[in-house]
Enzyme design. Structure first.
Site, short mmCIF file in Angstrom:
data_model
loop_
_atom_site.label_atom_id
_atom_site.label_comp_id
_atom_site.label_asym_id
_atom_site.label_seq_id
_atom_site.Cartn_x
_atom_site.Cartn_y
_atom_site.Cartn_z
N GLU A 1 0.68 -1.46 0.24
CA GLU A 1 0.17 -0.03 -0.17
C GLU A 1 0.77 0.98 0.04
OE1 GLU A 1 -3.22 -0.29 -0.06
OE2 GLU A 1 -3.41 1.30 -0.96
N SER A 2 0.85 2.24 -1.06
CA SER A 2 2.36 2.96 -1.26
C SER A 2 1.55 4.09 -0.26
CB SER A 2 1.51 4.23 -2.92
OG SER A 2 0.25 4.05 -2.66
N GLU B 1 7.53 -10.90 -8.43
CA GLU B 1 8.08 -11.21 -7.51
C GLU B 1 6.81 -12.59 -7.20
OE1 GLU B 1 7.26 -8.75 -7.57
OE2 GLU B 1 4.79 -8.29 -5.82
N ILE C 1 -2.78 -6.34 -9.09
CA ILE C 1 -4.04 -6.69 -7.78
C ILE C 1 -3.58 -5.16 -7.29
CG2 ILE C 1 -3.83 -7.43 -5.37
CD1 ILE C 1 -1.33 -9.61 -5.69
N ARG C 2 -4.82 -5.15 -8.01
CA ARG C 2 -4.91 -3.40 -7.10
C ARG C 2 -3.92 -2.79 -7.97
NH1 ARG C 2 -4.70 -2.13 -2.44
NH2 ARG C 2 -3.73 -3.68 -1.75
N ARG D 1 -3.69 5.52 -9.50
CA ARG D 1 -3.53 3.70 -8.74
C ARG D 1 -5.00 3.80 -8.40
NH1 ARG D 1 -3.38 5.98 -2.26
NH2 ARG D 1 -3.52 3.87 -2.38
N HIS E 1 3.31 -7.82 -10.46
CA HIS E 1 4.23 -8.59 -9.50
C HIS E 1 5.40 -9.02 -10.04
CE1 HIS E 1 2.55 -5.95 -6.18
NE2 HIS E 1 1.22 -6.32 -6.82
N CYS F 1 4.00 -1.56 -8.42
CA CYS F 1 3.49 -1.53 -8.10
C CYS F 1 3.04 -0.58 -7.28
CB CYS F 1 2.42 -2.94 -7.33
SG CYS F 1 0.61 -2.43 -6.98
N1 GLN Z 1 -3.57 0.47 -4.51
C1 GLN Z 1 -1.79 -0.19 -3.79
C2 GLN Z 1 -1.41 1.74 -4.10
O1 GLN Z 1 -2.11 2.37 -4.39
C3 GLN Z 1 -1.04 -1.11 -4.89
C4 GLN Z 1 -1.11 -2.49 -4.74
C5 GLN Z 1 0.34 -3.56 -4.80
O2 GLN Z 1 0.82 -3.06 -4.80
N2 GLN Z 1 -1.01 -4.08 -5.10
O3 GLN Z 1 -0.95 1.67 -2.94
#
Ligand code: GLN
Length: 188
Positions: free
Chosen positions: A48-49, A172, A134-135, A105, A170, A79
Site C-alpha cells: 500500500e503506497s 515477484e 493486484i489493485r 492508482r 508483480h 506496484c
Molecule cells: N493499490 C495499491 C496502492 O495504491 C497498490 C497495490 C499493490 O501494490 N499490489 O498503493
C-alpha cells in the site's frame, strides 16, 4: 552483489525468494540502521503506497533513500513501489517523486479485479512473461527521461528511467525470474 529490500509493508519476502533462487544476496531494510549496511541496489515492493510512504517518513528513511536513488543506486519498484517512485500521482501528493511518470492508482480496480496475462516484453525476455495485477496502478504517461518497456491494451505497465525500473504488476509473485534477472543486469 547485495540487494536491500524495503520491508516496511507488503510483498517483500517474495522478492527475497526470487533473488535467493538466482543466487543473489539480499536483506530486508526495516529501519534506519539497516541502510548503514552495504548494498548495491534497492527493491520497493508492492503493498500500500500510502502506508509505505508514511513509514518512510516515520522511520527517517525517506531522505536517505531518496538521496541514494538520486545518486544512481539502481531501484526496482513493483506496484505500490512504482507509485512511491513516481513524480506525479493523479489526485494525490507524490512520495519520493523521482521518476518522470504520471501514475493512476488503483486504475485496474479493486482486489476482485486482479488478473494475470502473458505478454512478451522484448527488452526483458523472448518468452511471454506473466503479468500479475493486484489493485494495480497504470502509468498514464512518461516524461522525456523515462522509457516505456511494456504496454497492455494501451496502458503503460512497465518503464525505466536510468537506474529506476518499475512495473505496475508483480514479477515477484510468479515463478518467472526474467524481471529480476533484468534488474540484476542493470546493477552489474
Ligand atoms: N493499490 C495499491 C496502492 O495504491 C497498490 C497495490 C499493490 O501494490 N499490489 O498503493
Amino acid at each position: 552483489m547485495r540487494i536491500g529490500i524495503l520491508a516496511l509493508q507488503g510483498a517483500f519476502i517474495e522478492h527475497k525468494y526470487a533473488f535467493d533462487k538466482l543466487g543473489v544476496d539480499s536483506f530486508e531494510i526495516r529501519q534506519k540502521r539497516d541502510i548503514e549496511e552495504h548494498f548495491d541496489a534497492l527493491v520497493i515492493p508492492g503493498g500500500e503506497s500510502t502506508v509505505i510512504g508514511k513509514l518512510l517518513h516515520k522511520l527517517e528513511l525517506f531522505e536517505p533513500i531518496k538521496k541514494m536513488i538520486e545518486n544512481g543506486m539502481p531501484v526496482f519498484g513493483t506496484c505500490a513501489g512504482l507509485i512511491v517512485l513516481a513524480k506525479n500521482v493523479i489526485g494525490e501528493e507524490p512520495h519520493l517523486a523521482l521518476m518522470d511518470i504520471t501514475v493512476k492508482r488503483n486504475a485496474y480496480g479493486k482486489q476482485i479485479d486482479s488478473f494475470s496475462q502473458d505478454v512478451i516484453i522484448p527488452e526483458v525476455s523472448k518468452e511471454p512473461f506473466p503479468l500479475v495485477f493486484i489493485r494495480a496502478p497504470w502509468i498514464e504517461g512518461v516524461g522525456d527521461n523515462a522509457r516505456v518497456l511494456c504496454e497492455l491494451d494501451g496502458h503503460i505497465v512497465a518503464a525505466r528511467q536510468d537506474n529506476i525500473l518499475v512495473t505496475s504488476f508483480h514479477p515477484e509473485l510468479t515463478e518467472n525470474l526474467s524481471f529480476h534477472k533484468y534488474f540484476i543486469d542493470m546493477i552489474s
